[in-house]
Design a protein around this motif. Structure first.
Motif, short mmCIF file in Angstrom:
data_model
loop_
_atom_site.label_atom_id
_atom_site.label_comp_id
_atom_site.label_asym_id
_atom_site.label_seq_id
_atom_site.Cartn_x
_atom_site.Cartn_y
_atom_site.Cartn_z
N PHE A 228 41.48 1.05 1.31
CA PHE A 228 41.77 2.31 0.88
C PHE A 228 41.98 3.47 2.04
N LEU A 229 40.94 3.62 2.98
CA LEU A 229 41.03 4.16 4.06
C LEU A 229 42.35 4.30 4.97
N LEU A 230 42.94 3.22 5.00
CA LEU A 230 43.99 2.75 6.02
C LEU A 230 45.10 3.51 5.63
N HIS A 231 45.30 4.04 4.40
CA HIS A 231 46.62 5.04 3.99
C HIS A 231 46.06 6.35 3.97
N GLU A 232 45.02 6.87 4.57
CA GLU A 232 44.58 8.23 4.26
C GLU A 232 45.43 9.04 5.65
N PRO A 233 46.07 10.01 4.98
CA PRO A 233 46.58 10.73 6.43
C PRO A 233 45.90 11.60 7.30
N ILE A 234 44.62 11.85 6.85
CA ILE A 234 43.48 12.42 7.62
C ILE A 234 43.36 11.77 9.12
N ILE A 235 43.41 10.24 8.87
CA ILE A 235 43.10 9.51 9.91
C ILE A 235 44.19 9.82 11.17
N TRP A 236 45.56 10.13 10.83
CA TRP A 236 46.35 10.47 11.85
C TRP A 236 46.09 11.73 12.51
N LYS A 237 45.50 12.83 11.67
CA LYS A 237 45.24 14.08 12.27
C LYS A 237 43.87 13.81 13.21
N LEU A 238 42.87 12.90 12.80
CA LEU A 238 41.63 12.72 13.75
C LEU A 238 42.36 12.00 15.13
N ARG A 239 43.22 11.09 14.87
CA ARG A 239 43.94 10.59 16.18
C ARG A 239 44.56 11.84 17.09
N ASP A 240 45.39 12.81 16.38
CA ASP A 240 45.83 13.90 17.16
C ASP A 240 44.97 14.64 17.75
N LEU A 241 43.63 14.96 17.04
CA LEU A 241 42.68 15.72 17.59
C LEU A 241 42.16 15.10 18.78
N LYS A 242 41.94 13.92 18.87
CA LYS A 242 41.42 12.83 20.08
C LYS A 242 42.39 13.17 21.09
N VAL A 243 43.86 13.17 21.11
CA VAL A 243 44.63 13.51 22.28
C VAL A 243 44.40 14.78 22.55
#
Length: 608
Positions: free
Chosen positions: A72-87
């Protein structure tokens, strides 16, 4: 055709669970980001039925999650935001290392923000769902509203908690939704009823903040919870204000704006501004009236046709209606030594007007010299200047009046009087095994005498020295607990042995009667048979043990756990009664010693 062999752990419990390490690998997230996303989405570890199968044969105890939750978490858009924060964090670190401060400021300005609005709407589809889960949200937000600027807590988070909690308290005041209050060591327990949902939260006492070690409290995890709870409380406040025809956001004092700096430094100034904000009346939507009162309860026939339930519901509705206007038309003045925030909140919730010394705190609406003041709340033994037109009462009178839902007589709460015990209103009346203090029993039943339930004077004098040593001299908590458990087991064993002795005596009497009947076969005058006083109780216990053996095998463990719970509650009640008995004994001894001292002093004065 040979069928393909099924792979082990591809179905069943082995496929239903996933370890945390496997979840991190599947989501490609760090442990810190995984914790954050789980808190925001409301996903938590699960306990399997068979741990060995769930861990696919691996030993030890591992943290397990449902596989469907991780998918269910795989489709969460916040995960992409977290990756952007890491960058962006990597870019900022590189710019700082290369001393490109202009570039670093640019990255900080364009730093992406995470919006969790959709998560709140996803977890709470309706307003009632959010109200049901509001207890922990309010408790944590009220706690963070007392925090200063900390290392691991964002500076704006405490500020936001302060504003949202004051907004919620204003909504409770406008809706007259408060029902119960209790003062304890932890803080003030409040209970409100909003749209049929009961909400209970704790407001901590205002003390100076004590810094904690990093090992004791993980402020980062708490801050992540608060990040979600502030968004949720904002939605709830918005809905509450619009249902009450109030303007949202309300115009509060300057201390609740992000531009204000003094409240982050001066705790006393913040508390004063917060209380002043609660004493304000909120602006209403143009052209709207006050919220309409709920109509009277209609009487319908229930399924079980129990008229007592309908009468109880009607009586409860009448009590709540009177409670909402209990302080209407009354004016209260609070002295400066009294904790003002809970009293202002309570008095305003039930329609009263309240003020304080305008020279000490901001937000006062009338002076102490106002002749229309009905009650002045003081917490000191005496005052030099008193007005004949008002009553001087202690703060507990307000709390007890709210819990009893009526204005109590003030003779027990006058200035300098010894106060009655402050009883908790949070008592579950549906439970049969609950310790009820003698004061509460006296309130419920006017004919009840406390000495009947508790130990009498003779019983107190006969209390053994071992009982006192177990409670008083055992400073170690574990040792005291073991001693009390041992003593409790001894008392239970004594009761059972006395029952066995009674049963043995009964058997002996039966044998003697049989021998006498054999000896004297002649017809003689009949003798009236006397029933043993404990015979029926013994027979009931024997029948109960036989019924216990009829419990099915699949329900036996459930029955054992129920009996263990009953035994634990019985032990807890026994312990509380024992503590109360020893406390009463100590009070009695203190009174005796005080009288003895007074007699000695009187004799010395007479001899002199």
């Amino acid at each position: 055709m040979v069928s393909k062999k099924k792979k082990k752990y591809s179905s069943g419990e082995g496929a239903q669970f996933m370890t945390r390490k496997a979840a991190l690998k599947k989501l490609q997230l760090s442990l810190k980001d995984f914790r954050r996303i789980c808190i925001l989405k409301g996903i938590y570890p699960r306990e399997p039925r068979n741990r060995k199968r769930a861990q696919q044969g691996a030993g030890g105890i591992k943290t397990l999650y449902h596989t469907k939750d991780i998918k269910f978490l795989l489709h969460e858009p916040i995960i992409w935001k977290l990756r952007d924060l890491k960058v962006y964090q990597q870019k900022i670190r590189k710019a700082r290392a290369m001393r490109q401060y202009g570039q670093m400021r640019k990255f900080l300005r364009d730093y992406p923000e995470i919006n969790i609005d959709h998560i709140v709407k996803e977890r709470y589809p309706t307003f009632v769902d959010a109200l049901r889960d509001l207890d922990d949200c309010l408790t944590l937000c009220f706690l963070f509203s007392t925090f200063p600027s900390l290392k691991r807590v964002p500076r704006d988070q405490s500020m936001l908690c302060r504003r949202l909690t004051v907004e919620f308290m204003h909504a409770v005041i406008a809706a007259k939704a408060l029902r119960k209050v209790f003062v304890s060591v932890k803080g003030y327990y409040y209970q409100a009823e909003i749209e049929g949902q009961t909400i209970t939260w704790i407001v901590p006492h205002h003390f100076s903040f004590q810094p904690q070690n990093k090992d004791e409290v993980d402020f980062k995890i708490m801050s992540t919870f608060v990040e979600f709870y502030t968004m949720m409380l904002g939605f709830v406040n918005f809905k509450l204000y619009h249902s009450l025809n109030l303007v949202y956001p309300p115009k509060l004092t300057a201390a609740f704006s992000s531009s204000s700096e003094k409240d982050l430094i001066d705790e006393r100034a913040y508390v004063a501004e917060r209380i002043a904000a609660m004493n304000m009346s909120l602006a209403r939507v143009a052209g709207s009236n006050e919220a309409e009162e709920l109509p009277e309860i209609d009487i319908f026939n229930t399924e079980d046709e129990d008229p007592q339930k309908l009468e109880d519901a009607k009586l409860e509705a009448e009590k709540v209606k009177k409670l909402k206007t209990m302080f209407k038309g009354l004016k209260f003045f609070i002295n400066r030594e009294v904790p003002r925030e809970p009293l202002v909140f309570l008095i305003r919730c039930f329609g009263g007007e309240v003020s304080w010394d305008r020279n000490m705190f901001v937000g006062a609406t009338f002076d102490e010299t106002d002749e229309s003041i009905n009650y002045q709340i003081v917490d000191r033994p005496s005052m030099d200047k008193q007005f004949l037109s008002r009553y001087y009462v202690q703060p507990q009178w307000v709390f007890d009046s709210v819990n009893t839902r009526t204005l109590l007589p003030i003779n027990k709460y006058l200035m300098g009087a010894v106060l009655p015990p402050h009883l908790s209103p949070f008592v579950d009346k549906t439970k049969d095994q609950v310790y009820i203090p003698p004061e509460q029993r006296a309130l419920n039943d006017p004919e009840f005498k406390p000495q009947n339930d508790e130990a009498s004077d003779e019983d107190i004098e006969e209390a053994s020295d071992e009982d006192k040593e177990d409670i008083e001299n055992n400073s170690d908590e574990e040792g005291a607990e073991e001693a009390l458990t041992r003593q409790y087991q001894e008392e239970v064993a004594e009761e059972s042995s006395s029952e066995e002795e009674v049963a043995g005596d009964e058997d002996m009497e039966k044998k003697k009667l049989a021998k006498e009947k054999k000896k004297a076969m002649a017809v003689t005058a009949g003798v009236t048979h006397k029933e043993h006083p404990y015979q029926k109780e013994i027979e009931d216990k024997q029948a109960f043990r036989l019924r216990e053996k009829l419990v099915r095998k699949k329900h036996r463990n459930l029955y054992k756990s129920m009996k263990a719970g009953q035994e634990a509650r019985k032990k807890e009640i026994w312990l509380l009664r024992k503590k109360r008995r020893l406390h009463d004994e100590k009070v009695k001894e203190d009174k005796k010693s005080e009288k003895r001292k007074q007699k000695i002093q009187a004799l010395e004065a007479a001899m002199a």
